[in-house]
Design a protein around this motif. Structure first.
Motif, PDB file in Angstrom:
ATOM      1  N   GLU A   1      43.817  30.819  45.816  1.00 42.36           N
ATOM      2  CA  GLU A   1      42.617  31.621  45.606  1.00 42.36           C
ATOM      3  C   GLU A   1      42.771  33.043  45.897  1.00 42.36           C
ATOM      4  OE1 GLU A   1      39.478  31.086  45.903  1.00 42.36           O
ATOM      5  OE2 GLU A   1      39.939  29.050  45.199  1.00 42.36           O
ATOM      6  N   VAL A   2      42.510  33.781  44.937  1.00 40.71           N
ATOM      7  CA  VAL A   2      42.657  35.219  44.945  1.00 40.71           C
ATOM      8  C   VAL A   2      41.257  35.936  44.256  1.00 40.71           C
ATOM      9  CG1 VAL A   2      45.140  35.228  44.462  1.00 40.71           C
ATOM     10  CG2 VAL A   2      43.796  34.955  42.537  1.00 40.71           C
ATOM     11  N   GLU A   3      41.313  37.038  44.273  1.00 42.41           N
ATOM     12  CA  GLU A   3      40.245  37.945  43.844  1.00 42.41           C
ATOM     13  C   GLU A   3      40.245  38.260  42.419  1.00 42.41           C
ATOM     14  OE1 GLU A   3      39.602  39.978  48.242  1.00 42.41           O
ATOM     15  OE2 GLU A   3      40.261  41.558  46.696  1.00 42.41           O
ATOM     16  N   VAL A   4      41.661  38.258  41.927  1.00 41.56           N
ATOM     17  CA  VAL A   4      41.795  38.727  40.520  1.00 41.56           C
ATOM     18  C   VAL A   4      42.775  37.663  39.747  1.00 41.56           C
ATOM     19  CG1 VAL A   4      42.697  40.618  38.993  1.00 41.56           C
ATOM     20  CG2 VAL A   4      41.427  41.179  41.226  1.00 41.56           C
ATOM     21  N   ARG A   5      41.991  36.802  38.954  1.00 38.24           N
ATOM     22  CA  ARG A   5      42.827  35.594  38.386  1.00 38.24           C
ATOM     23  C   ARG A   5      43.365  36.312  36.880  1.00 38.24           C
ATOM     24  NH1 ARG A   5      39.972  30.052  39.430  1.00 38.24           N
ATOM     25  NH2 ARG A   5      41.025  29.988  37.393  1.00 38.24           N
TER      26      ARG A   5
ATOM     27  N   SER B   1      46.177  39.910  46.274  1.00 43.61           N
ATOM     28  CA  SER B   1      45.134  38.940  45.791  1.00 43.61           C
ATOM     29  C   SER B   1      45.039  39.106  44.284  1.00 43.61           C
ATOM     30  CB  SER B   1      43.839  39.403  46.395  1.00 43.61           C
ATOM     31  OG  SER B   1      42.867  38.233  46.322  1.00 43.61           O
ATOM     32  N   VAL B   2      46.091  39.034  43.531  1.00 42.22           N
ATOM     33  CA  VAL B   2      46.036  39.327  42.141  1.00 42.22           C
ATOM     34  C   VAL B   2      47.010  38.208  41.846  1.00 42.22           C
ATOM     35  CG1 VAL B   2      47.008  40.334  39.983  1.00 42.22           C
ATOM     36  CG2 VAL B   2      45.972  41.537  41.838  1.00 42.22           C
TER      37      VAL B   2
ATOM     38  N   GLN C   1      38.499  46.904  35.695  1.00 40.03           N
ATOM     39  CA  GLN C   1      38.621  46.846  37.224  1.00 40.03           C
ATOM     40  C   GLN C   1      39.785  45.910  37.701  1.00 40.03           C
ATOM     41  OE1 GLN C   1      36.049  46.171  35.858  1.00 40.03           O
ATOM     42  NE2 GLN C   1      34.752  48.092  36.038  1.00 40.03           N
ATOM     43  N   GLU C   2      39.794  44.723  37.005  1.00 42.89           N
ATOM     44  CA  GLU C   2      41.004  43.768  37.178  1.00 42.89           C
ATOM     45  C   GLU C   2      42.308  44.469  36.915  1.00 42.89           C
ATOM     46  OE1 GLU C   2      38.530  39.542  37.273  1.00 42.89           O
ATOM     47  OE2 GLU C   2      39.241  40.349  35.507  1.00 42.89           O
TER      48      GLU C   2
ATOM     49  N   ARG D   1      43.547  46.814  39.125  1.00 42.12           N
ATOM     50  CA  ARG D   1      43.995  46.171  40.693  1.00 42.12           C
ATOM     51  C   ARG D   1      45.527  45.765  40.126  1.00 42.12           C
ATOM     52  NH1 ARG D   1      40.304  43.533  44.287  1.00 42.12           N
ATOM     53  NH2 ARG D   1      42.293  42.423  45.146  1.00 42.12           N
TER      54      ARG D   1
END
Ligand code: PMP
Length: 363
Positions: A24-28, A321-322, A345-346, A349
């Motif tokens: 589970e991350v914000e940037v996949r 979170s990447v 944006q990703e 990051r």
């Protein structure tokens, strides 16, 4: 009756599945999907279409309209198109039809792991050639393998996952000329490539009855959730796949989704252009960091941290979170990671997290 577990097929016990670890991350950025959704107009049309499906009936077993739409899109005959649940199922059908015990396929590593994995699942032998400098296919290796092993299928992947480069036309032409069996060119990332082997398929240009080009809706069409892939080939290859695939394998919703997507080619091409631009920005950023990065004709970049262990960098990125793909245990890819090009944006990051991870090595 005993309580003992039923033993697996003996040859399966040596196979491990092919899975990208999902965290589970914000940037996949680990599975090469499109970071952008499909057009909202497409979704509106699909919603309307769903209302017209007879859900109590099986779908069109031949996916007639979808095949016709794809054939028109590529300028071939509908008899040259076979569709399935993702290009992985297309590859599986090819190997069910042409592989099997006593037969072998050839792959050139490092390449897409599912080619050899599905071959093994279908009881087909795998002969591996190794790529040369800069991960390029070495034609001497090709000649030796084709001569010695007489593969029933020779796989190429263009652009090659995970190394990134498209195969030059002369390499595909060379393999086509020498291969005794089918030549399957996996173009999952084909729209990012400067050229396509589709130009060589029967019905266009010179005609090559043993060439099979495989494509997917999972990447450039932003439809990974749908599971739709297809091949373009000689009608005999399509007939062979039709003979082995399960009845009604492709559901009515997926058929409609694919057919409607083809009305939005311009939007797809605009997404490809944007991702290609971002890839350039990402490559430039990697060029400033302590990594070796390989040029890419796809929507991902393979790179190797030069001063740190890839697994440590991977963990640092997850902590930020990447998520990227850890390829460091894959044959020929020591200490390598692969990053999918995401939204601007990703990508920012990712670059910031990578910079911080690499800098922490000096602390
Ligand atoms: N071929 C290649 C080279 C790929 O990278 C992928 C996806 N990782 C596939 C085929 C399978 O794609 P799908 O089954 O989603 O169409």
């Amino acid at each position: 009756m005993t309580g003992d577990p039923v033993p697996l097929r003996p040859d399966l016990t040596v196979l491990s599945g092919y899975h990208s670890r999902q965290v589970e991350v914000e940037v996949r950025l680990n599975t090469n999907e499109s970071p952008f959704p499909p057009p909202s107009e497409w979704l509106d049309e699909l919603r309307d279409e769903l209302g017209r499906i007879d859900f109590n009936r099986y779908p069109d077993r031949s996916a007639t309209e979808l095949r016709a739409a794809l054939a028109e899109f590529h300028g071939v005959e509908p008899t040259q198109v076979f569709c399935a649940n993702g290009s992985n199922e297309v590859l599986q059908c090819l190997l069910l039809a042409y592989g099997g015990p006593g037969r072998v396929v050839a792959v050139f590593e490092p390449t897409y792991a599912l080619h050899s994995h599905i071959a093994a699942l279908t009881g087909t032998g795998v002969v591996r050639g190794w790529r040369g400098a800069d991960h390029r296919v070495d034609l001497d290796v090709v000649d030796r393998i084709l001569e010695e092993s007489q593969p029933v299928v020779t796989f190429l992947c263009s652009p090659n996952n995970p190394t990134g480069r498209a195969e030059p036309p002369e390499v595909v032409a060379h393999v086509l000329e020498r291969a005794p069996g089918l030549v399957v060119v996996d173009e999952a990332y084909g729209q990012f490539s400067p050229w396509s082997a589709l130009d060589l398929v029967t019905g266009r240009a010179s005609g090559a009855p043993r060439l099979v080009v495989v494509r997917t809706f999972s990447k450039t069409w932003s439809m990974a959730a749908c599971r739709l892939g297809y091949l373009v080939a000689d009608p005999a290859v399509v007939a062979a796949c039709d003979a082995v695939v399960l009845p009604y394998h492709l559901d009515a919703m997926t058929q409609a989704a694919g057919r409607l997507a083809l009305r939005y080619v311009d939007a797809m091409e605009a997404r490809v252009a944007l991702i290609t631009e971002e890839r350039g920005r990402l490559a430039a950023a990697l060029g400033e960091l302590a990594v070796e990065a390989w040029p890419s004709d796809a929507n991902f970049i393979l790179f190797r941290p030069t001063g740190r262990m890839a697994t440590d960098v991977w963990q640092d990125l997850v902590d930020a979170s990447v998520l990227v793909r850890d390829c460091s245990t894959w044959p020929g890819l020591d200490n390598c990671l692969r990053v999918t090009v995401g939204t601007p944006q990703e990508n920012d990051r990712f670059v910031a997290a990578l910079r911080s991870s690499l800098e922490s090595a000096g602390r």
